[in-house]
Design an enzyme around this catalytic site. Structure first.
Site, PDB file in Angstrom:
ATOM      1  N   THR A  74     -10.657   0.896   4.772  1.00 50.22           N
ATOM      2  CA  THR A  74     -11.929   0.897   4.061  1.00 50.22           C
ATOM      3  C   THR A  74     -12.315   2.350   3.815  1.00 50.22           C
ATOM      4  OG1 THR A  74     -14.314   0.593   4.399  1.00 50.22           O
ATOM      5  CG2 THR A  74     -12.971   0.649   6.343  1.00 50.22           C
ATOM      6  N   CYS A 188     -13.665   2.165  -3.107  1.00 53.67           N
ATOM      7  CA  CYS A 188     -13.915   1.009  -2.244  1.00 53.67           C
ATOM      8  C   CYS A 188     -12.648   0.179  -2.333  1.00 53.67           C
ATOM      9  CB  CYS A 188     -15.129   0.217  -2.700  1.00 53.67           C
ATOM     10  SG  CYS A 188     -15.323  -1.342  -1.822  1.00 53.67           S
ATOM     11  N   GLU A 190     -11.949  -2.783  -2.354  1.00 62.60           N
ATOM     12  CA  GLU A 190     -11.969  -4.020  -3.141  1.00 62.60           C
ATOM     13  C   GLU A 190     -12.028  -3.790  -4.654  1.00 62.60           C
ATOM     14  OE1 GLU A 190     -13.070  -5.030   0.904  1.00 62.60           O
ATOM     15  OE2 GLU A 190     -14.129  -3.690  -0.468  1.00 62.60           O
TER      16      GLU A 190
END
Length: 223
Positions: A74, A188, A190
């Site tokens: 992350t 990020c 994602e």
């Protein structure tokens, strides 16, 4: 921290190891997948001490299990990376360093940054890129930052990819390029679910891909 991006990490690392070693080879990985709802509550409350303690405990458990190196999968939680690295005693492969190295390799000096509000607005990530890689980091305006953040937490972390959100991300990315960004960091893990090189002419650096690649190279001994 969400399992949506954790799955991409697992796949990318294994694909790289298989590519390099061939045959039936795969990556020797110890993986601690956390309950992201707990992490998100700590983030929202600004309780980074508790978040750091929690991830440090997770990392220490991985070391007991035999881990020799550490990846925090992350961008946002690299805010507590120093705490986690010190507590675990493991060598940390820092996501911002992997990203900065790729940008410098391509001669980029000014870069846009998309990510959670924490990553875009706080200094832990931008300052590291500036100090270690001499990069000027641009971020979207306040309303755009709120949109980027909301799409991450309300959609991508839940596995939702909407065409309208992809279009908005493209618009924000192109606006950063218009302000002078030579490339844009998908900061990020994602965001790569929405943005890729085939939907925009703006050069992108997907932190999930570069981080996973460096983790695999580390495992293969190319440190």
């Amino acid at each position: 921290m969400s399992w949506e991006s954790s799955g991409h990490y697992y796949q990318l690392i294994n694909e790289r190891v298989k590519q390099q070693l061939g045959g039936l080879h795969s990556a020797d990985i110890l993986m601690r997948s956390v309950d992201f709802a707990i992490i998100e509550q700590m983030q929202r409350k600004g309780d980074w001490q508790a978040a750091g303690d929690y991830l440090a405990e997770c990392a220490a458990g991985l070391k007991l299990g035999g881990a020799e190196g550490l990846v925090i999968a992350t961008n946002t939680m690299h805010k507590v990376a120093d705490r986690v690295e010190q507590a675990s005693g493991l060598e940390l492969i820092h996501i911002a360093d992997c990203t900065g190295a790729v940008l410098k390799q391509h001669g980029v000096t000014t870069v846009g940054l998309l990510g959670t509000a924490f990553t875009m607005e706080q200094d832990f990530y931008k300052q590291r890129l500036a100090e270690k890689f001499d990069l000027e980091v641009l971020v979207p305006g306040e309303s755009e930052r709120q949109e980027v953040h909301a799409i991450i937490y309300n959609e991508l972390c839940l596995g939702k990819t909407l065409a309208s959100s992809r279009q908005r991300y493209i618009e924000i990315t192109e606006a950063l390029a218009g302000q002078g960004a030579e490339a844009v960091i998908l900061g990020c893990t994602e965001i790569g679910m929405l943005l890729s090189d085939d939907v925009t002419d703006v050069p992108l650096v997907d932190t999930t891909q570069v981080h996973a690649q460096q983790a695999a190279e580390w495992m293969l001994g190319n440190r």
